[in-house]
Design an enzyme around this catalytic site. Structure first.
Site, PDB file in Angstrom:
ATOM      1  N   ASN A 104     113.751  34.096 -32.430  1.00 33.04           N
ATOM      2  CA  ASN A 104     113.114  33.783 -33.711  1.00 33.04           C
ATOM      3  C   ASN A 104     113.901  34.383 -34.862  1.00 33.04           C
ATOM      4  O   ASN A 104     114.509  35.442 -34.737  1.00 33.04           O
ATOM      5  CB  ASN A 104     111.656  34.276 -33.721  1.00 33.04           C
ATOM      6  CG  ASN A 104     111.527  35.695 -34.262  1.00 33.04           C
ATOM      7  OD1 ASN A 104     111.475  35.894 -35.487  1.00 33.04           O
ATOM      8  ND2 ASN A 104     111.507  36.679 -33.383  1.00 33.04           N
ATOM      9  N   PHE A 108     109.941  37.498 -41.739  1.00 31.37           N
ATOM     10  CA  PHE A 108     108.747  38.088 -42.375  1.00 31.37           C
ATOM     11  C   PHE A 108     107.995  37.072 -43.242  1.00 31.37           C
ATOM     12  O   PHE A 108     107.609  37.368 -44.378  1.00 31.37           O
ATOM     13  CB  PHE A 108     109.107  39.305 -43.245  1.00 31.37           C
ATOM     14  CG  PHE A 108     109.505  40.553 -42.496  1.00 31.37           C
ATOM     15  CD1 PHE A 108     109.351  40.647 -41.124  1.00 31.37           C
ATOM     16  CD2 PHE A 108     110.012  41.644 -43.187  1.00 31.37           C
ATOM     17  CE1 PHE A 108     109.725  41.801 -40.445  1.00 31.37           C
ATOM     18  CE2 PHE A 108     110.383  42.807 -42.517  1.00 31.37           C
ATOM     19  CZ  PHE A 108     110.238  42.878 -41.151  1.00 31.37           C
ATOM     20  N   SER A 168     113.516  44.646 -37.769  1.00 33.59           N
ATOM     21  CA  SER A 168     113.651  43.199 -37.610  1.00 33.59           C
ATOM     22  C   SER A 168     115.084  42.790 -37.944  1.00 33.59           C
ATOM     23  O   SER A 168     115.635  43.228 -38.953  1.00 33.59           O
ATOM     24  CB  SER A 168     112.694  42.469 -38.549  1.00 33.59           C
ATOM     25  OG  SER A 168     113.109  41.118 -38.666  1.00 33.59           O
ATOM     26  N   ASN A 170     115.930  39.921 -38.910  1.00 38.26           N
ATOM     27  CA  ASN A 170     115.888  38.703 -39.731  1.00 38.26           C
ATOM     28  C   ASN A 170     115.718  38.943 -41.222  1.00 38.26           C
ATOM     29  O   ASN A 170     115.580  38.000 -41.991  1.00 38.26           O
ATOM     30  CB  ASN A 170     114.782  37.783 -39.210  1.00 38.26           C
ATOM     31  CG  ASN A 170     115.003  37.437 -37.755  1.00 38.26           C
ATOM     32  OD1 ASN A 170     116.116  37.071 -37.374  1.00 38.26           O
ATOM     33  ND2 ASN A 170     113.979  37.593 -36.940  1.00 38.26           N
ATOM     34  N   THR A 171     115.682  40.201 -41.629  1.00 35.37           N
ATOM     35  CA  THR A 171     115.685  40.525 -43.059  1.00 35.37           C
ATOM     36  C   THR A 171     117.004  41.238 -43.322  1.00 35.37           C
ATOM     37  O   THR A 171     117.219  42.335 -42.798  1.00 35.37           O
ATOM     38  CB  THR A 171     114.477  41.423 -43.422  1.00 35.37           C
ATOM     39  OG1 THR A 171     113.277  40.679 -43.200  1.00 35.37           O
ATOM     40  CG2 THR A 171     114.527  41.877 -44.873  1.00 35.37           C
ATOM     41  N   LYS A 206     108.883  51.680 -35.791  1.00 34.00           N
ATOM     42  CA  LYS A 206     109.304  50.674 -34.799  1.00 34.00           C
ATOM     43  C   LYS A 206     110.815  50.483 -34.878  1.00 34.00           C
ATOM     44  O   LYS A 206     111.358  50.190 -35.940  1.00 34.00           O
ATOM     45  CB  LYS A 206     108.586  49.342 -35.034  1.00 34.00           C
ATOM     46  CG  LYS A 206     108.922  48.304 -33.950  1.00 34.00           C
ATOM     47  CD  LYS A 206     107.941  47.168 -33.944  1.00 34.00           C
ATOM     48  CE  LYS A 206     108.291  46.122 -32.920  1.00 34.00           C
ATOM     49  NZ  LYS A 206     107.344  45.013 -32.913  1.00 34.00           N
ATOM     50  N   ASN A 235     111.835  46.366 -30.942  1.00 34.28           N
ATOM     51  CA  ASN A 235     111.803  45.055 -31.596  1.00 34.28           C
ATOM     52  C   ASN A 235     112.714  44.088 -30.821  1.00 34.28           C
ATOM     53  O   ASN A 235     113.221  44.440 -29.750  1.00 34.28           O
ATOM     54  CB  ASN A 235     112.251  45.210 -33.055  1.00 34.28           C
ATOM     55  CG  ASN A 235     111.519  44.254 -33.975  1.00 34.28           C
ATOM     56  OD1 ASN A 235     111.387  43.069 -33.658  1.00 34.28           O
ATOM     57  ND2 ASN A 235     111.027  44.746 -35.101  1.00 34.28           N
TER      58      ASN A 235
HETATM   59  C1  LIG Z   1     108.023  34.905 -33.286  1.00 38.40           C
HETATM   60  C2  LIG Z   1     108.069  36.400 -33.332  1.00 38.40           C
HETATM   61  C3  LIG Z   1     107.772  37.050 -34.517  1.00 38.40           C
HETATM   62  C4  LIG Z   1     107.818  38.450 -34.570  1.00 38.40           C
HETATM   63  N1  LIG Z   1     107.505  39.068 -35.747  1.00 38.40           N
HETATM   64  C5  LIG Z   1     107.503  40.428 -35.786  1.00 38.40           C
HETATM   65  C6  LIG Z   1     107.132  41.090 -36.981  1.00 38.40           C
HETATM   66  O1  LIG Z   1     106.791  40.467 -37.979  1.00 38.40           O
HETATM   67  N2  LIG Z   1     107.183  42.454 -36.981  1.00 38.40           N
HETATM   68  C7  LIG Z   1     107.548  43.195 -35.883  1.00 38.40           C
HETATM   69  O2  LIG Z   1     107.537  44.427 -35.934  1.00 38.40           O
HETATM   70  N3  LIG Z   1     107.866  42.578 -34.732  1.00 38.40           N
HETATM   71  C8  LIG Z   1     107.857  41.227 -34.657  1.00 38.40           C
HETATM   72  N4  LIG Z   1     108.195  40.601 -33.488  1.00 38.40           N
HETATM   73  C9  LIG Z   1     108.637  41.429 -32.331  1.00 38.40           C
HETATM   74  C10 LIG Z   1     107.504  41.715 -31.345  1.00 38.40           C
HETATM   75  O3  LIG Z   1     106.482  42.457 -31.944  1.00 38.40           O
HETATM   76  C11 LIG Z   1     108.051  42.478 -30.116  1.00 38.40           C
HETATM   77  O4  LIG Z   1     108.541  43.736 -30.547  1.00 38.40           O
HETATM   78  C12 LIG Z   1     109.167  41.736 -29.403  1.00 38.40           C
HETATM   79  O5  LIG Z   1     108.911  40.348 -29.384  1.00 38.40           O
HETATM   80  C13 LIG Z   1     109.362  42.217 -27.970  1.00 38.40           C
HETATM   81  O6  LIG Z   1     108.187  42.008 -27.199  1.00 38.40           O
HETATM   82  P1  LIG Z   1     108.020  40.749 -26.194  1.00 38.40           P
HETATM   83  O7  LIG Z   1     109.260  40.693 -25.333  1.00 38.40           O
HETATM   84  O8  LIG Z   1     106.766  41.039 -25.442  1.00 38.40           O
HETATM   85  O9  LIG Z   1     107.914  39.543 -27.054  1.00 38.40           O
HETATM   86  C14 LIG Z   1     108.173  39.204 -33.413  1.00 38.40           C
HETATM   87  C15 LIG Z   1     108.446  38.529 -32.207  1.00 38.40           C
HETATM   88  C16 LIG Z   1     108.408  37.151 -32.160  1.00 38.40           C
HETATM   89  C17 LIG Z   1     108.710  36.456 -30.845  1.00 38.40           C
END
Ligand SMILES: Cc1cc2nc3c(=O)[nH]c(=O)nc-3n(C[C@H](O)[C@H](O)[C@H](O)COP(=O)(O)O)c2cc1C
Length: 333
Positions: A104, A108, A168, A170-171, A206, A235
């Site tokens: 992704n 934000f 993140s 992406n920022t 985080k 993350n």
């Molecule tokens: C579509 C998407 C959006 C996410 N947005 C955020 C976010 O806004 N802030 C954040 O701290 N982590 C964000 N994450 C990261 C998740 O909170 C998590 O740390 C990461 O996906 C690893 O966990 P997983 O393997 O169970 O998905 C996002 C993940 C995905 C897939």
């Protein structure tokens, strides 16, 4: 269906089903499994179970009732920024089914902190809520502290703990805030405000998985210096190593953070690193690639106090939450 549309569609259908009186209560009792053995007393909070919803799934705090009914022990909203922002152009969310992974570059996208507060005021079930906060894309890193302080103030009365998100991918430039000096400045400023509030809140940081041991050492020191309550690791990763999906397909998807099953080893390794570097009373939430009861148990055994899930909800469905809880209960006996 496009993955982002599918996400919204599924949530709408679930919400509708739960709105039908009898169906709603039978669905929620089917998902729930909370017994005293699953409870965790941490950060001055009583978690009914250690399985939480990771940030990014419910950015604007619109689905708290639903997520609570699915059996999560806590729900992290956000990342929330002070002002609403659209995020990156679509498409920005991609499935990699062969890897049980997602890429992704949402960036934000969120409705801004005031909208989140409005939603939190509307629905406040008895569930622990974390407020994950970040900075707006247009805010320079030199002024980032102001954004975090603004969101802290706005959310203070409506969340149980805070997460400072500097990880993140992406920022642009955000992860620079993980460096020692800017991180110490940021965390100390938020902590100072926190300690001057009438009720201080637990604050966690985080972090990204793509950091060196030297950076980890710096982060561990800064966490102690700024008296943080804990850490969330990790993350999404910018790495694309070891995937089954063809490199052409991956290249076509473009930039973004990878989450899901392939992140697990990296996430577990980093959790172990921090667990051995930090004092035992520093809370660690383990997240990244947990897609089975066995992985959930392994993450907890490796020293995570709590765990979170995102990508596996897409591939395994919400039944995974109950399966994890059953497994943990069976282990406890
Ligand atoms: C579509 C998407 C959006 C996410 N947005 C955020 C976010 O806004 N802030 C954040 O701290 N982590 C964000 N994450 C990261 C998740 O909170 C998590 O740390 C990461 O996906 C690893 O966990 P997983 O393997 O169970 O998905 C996002 C993940 C995905 C897939």
């Amino acid at each position: 269906m496009d993955p982002e549309r599918a996400h919204h569609w599924t949530l709408t259908q679930f919400r509708r089903a739960l709105g039908v009186p009898l169906l709603g209560s039978s669905l929620s009792s089917a998902w729930k499994l909370d017994t005293p053995e699953l409870e965790r007393e941490l950060m001055g909070l009583n978690f009914p179970n250690p399985v939480g919803l990771a940030a990014g799934f419910d950015k604007n705090a619109e689905h708290i009732d639903l997520m609570h009914k699915l059996g999560f022990g806590f729900i992290e909203i956000g990342t929330v920024t002070p002002r609403a922002q659209a995020g990156n152009p679509q498409p920005r969310l991609f499935r990699l089914p062969a890897d049980e992974a997602l890429i992704n570059r949402m960036g934000f996208n969120n409705a801004g902190v005031e909208a989140a507060v409005k939603n939190l005021k509307k629905s406040r079930p008895h569930v622990i809520i974390g407020g994950n906060i970040g900075k707006n894309k247009t805010t320079e890193n030199s002024r980032a502290v102001d954004d975090y302080l603004l969101s802290y103030k706005a959310l203070h009365d409506y969340v149980d703990y805070f997460v400072i998100n500097v990880s993140s991918p992406n920022t642009p430039g955000l992860r620079e805030l993980q460096r020692r000096e800017p991180l110490l400045r940021l965390l100390s400023a938020v902590q100072e405000l926190n300690q001057h509030s009438q009720t201080s809140r637990p604050i966690l940081l985080k972090v990204a998985p793509d950091i060196t041991d030297l950076q980890r050492e710096d982060i561990a020191e800064v966490l102690l210096q700024s008296q943080m309550t804990g850490l969330i690791t990790c993350n999404t990763t910018i790495s694309r190593d070891g995937l089954h999906t063809s490199s052409d397909t991956i290249a076509h998807m473009g930039a973004g953070g990878l989450s899901g099953a392939p992140l697990y080893d990296q996430s577990l390794r980093q959790l172990r690193w921090f667990r051995s570097a930090l004092p035992r009373d520093m809370v660690i939430i383990g997240v990244g690639g947990i897609n089975s009861p066995e992985r959930a148990a392994e993450m907890l055994a490796a020293g995570a106090d709590l765990i979170q899930i995102y990508s596996a909800l897409i591939y395994e469905g919400p039944a995974l939450i109950k399966k994890i809880k059953h497994h943990l209960l069976a282990q406890a006996h």
